[in-house]
Scaffold this active site. Structure first.
Site, PDB file in Angstrom:
ATOM      1  N   HIS A 106       0.819  -1.217   0.000  1.00  0.00           N
ATOM      2  CA  HIS A 106       0.000   0.000   0.000  1.00  0.00           C
ATOM      3  C   HIS A 106       0.850   1.263   0.000  1.00  0.00           C
ATOM      4  O   HIS A 106       0.355   2.342   0.302  1.00  0.00           O
ATOM      5  CB  HIS A 106      -0.937   0.005   1.212  1.00  0.00           C
ATOM      6  CG  HIS A 106      -2.020  -1.010   1.117  1.00  0.00           C
ATOM      7  ND1 HIS A 106      -2.792  -1.376   2.194  1.00  0.00           N
ATOM      8  CD2 HIS A 106      -2.473  -1.750   0.076  1.00  0.00           C
ATOM      9  CE1 HIS A 106      -3.675  -2.295   1.817  1.00  0.00           C
ATOM     10  NE2 HIS A 106      -3.490  -2.544   0.540  1.00  0.00           N
ATOM     11  N   SER A 174      -7.514  -6.695   9.935  1.00  0.00           N
ATOM     12  CA  SER A 174      -8.932  -7.045  10.114  1.00  0.00           C
ATOM     13  C   SER A 174      -9.467  -7.847   8.934  1.00  0.00           C
ATOM     14  O   SER A 174     -10.591  -8.325   8.960  1.00  0.00           O
ATOM     15  CB  SER A 174      -9.764  -5.756  10.262  1.00  0.00           C
ATOM     16  OG  SER A 174      -9.647  -4.978   9.066  1.00  0.00           O
TER      17      SER A 174
END
Ligand code: BV8
Length: 228
Positions: A106, A174
């Site tokens: 990212h 998550s």
């Protein structure tokens, strides 16, 4: 071909004082990701987006790697090419702990990108919307991070490594954001053992779960890995 692929998320840096995204009080409860983490949000208000990343860059500069970063750095040093370390995080705590060859899928807070000529350079601590690009001099500089709607880096390298590994380990994530959230499915589809290390289990898609705080679970996991 790496035997182990490790994916880390914001939970790894939580105990270094950097906020996660989706825990109570997380970044996405304070900021609208559509405003600060999309190309459209940047086009609408580049000043606001630069302020968001300048704040995170300063927090990152003030933070220190924790025992989990240090354990993973030792694993990269001792296992070499047998271990691929991929992070969704844009902080540099893995590198500051001594980790080698970290794949930042990212992007990175300490990187700057020119959206006019694609030039990349080390980001200053504070970036301004009207900073000229060092290469083309156009005021088109942005943080070198992957926003929602943009393609993460090195996807082919990562997904082929997972498909051919013995083990895939997801730490402190998550499993909300794709395509990273789909890595466990690639492991399952290729008979690769999948391990989740998290404060709270996220989904039943992993073969094994090591529950607890990363600064406790990750050093223990790395010790087991290096002794086996
Ligand atoms: C794309 C950089 C298309 C910026 C980020 C299906 C397939 C593909 C895409 C999509 C899809 N469905 C939806 C999409 C679109 C979207 C998406 O996934 N949206 C979600 C919200 C549904 N995906 C994208 O847009 C991606 N791009 O698909 O492009 C394309 C195709 C072709 C050509 C061009 C384009 C891009 C996604 C990347 C976005 N950028 N970050 C920045 O950081 O500002 S993502 C953002 O979320 C963060 O970077 C972070 O890395 C990422 C994931 O968050 P986590 O790391 O998991 O953190 P989180 O807070 O959620 O969880 C923390 C965890 O830690 C928790 O589980 C908690 O329990 C645990 N924890 C807390 N404390 C501890 C702990 N664990 C251990 N110890 C502790 N102490």
């Amino acid at each position: 071909m790496p035997r182990i692929v490790v994916l880390t998320g914001a939970g790894l840096s939580a105990e270094s004082g950097l906020g996660t995204f989706r825990d109570v009080g997380g970044l996405w409860s304070q900021y609208d990701l559509n405003e600060v983490a999309t190309p459209e949000g940047f086009a609408r208000d580049p000043v606001r987006v630069h302020e968001f990343y300048n704040m995170r860059r300063a927090n990152c500069r003030a933070a220190a790697p924790n025992a989990a970063h240090i354990a993973l750095a030792k694993a990269t040093e001792q296992l070499g090419d047998a271990l691929m370390l991929v992070t969704q995080n844009v902080d540099d705590l893995h590198e500051r702990a001594g980790a080698q060859n970290v794949i930042h899928m990212h992007g990175r807070l300490d990187g700057a990108l020119c959206h006019h000529c694609d030039h990349r350079w080390p980001a200053p601590l504070v970036m301004q919307a009207d900073d000229p690009c060092p290469a083309c001099q156009v005021a088109a500089t942005r943080p070198d991070v992957v926003w929602f709607g943009e393609m993460p880096h090195e996807m082919e390298t990562i997904t082929s490594a997972i498909a051919g590994a013995d083990m895939f380990v997801a730490i402190g994530t998550s499993g909300t954001v794709y395509p990273a959230a789909g890595f466990v499915d690639i492991a399952q589809d290729h008979g690769v053992e999948s391990v989740e290390i998290n404060l709270d289990p996220t989904s039943g898609r992993f073969d094994r779960i090591l529950q607890g705080k990363a600064t406790e679970t990750v050093p223990a996991f790395v010790r087991t890995l290096l002794n086996s």
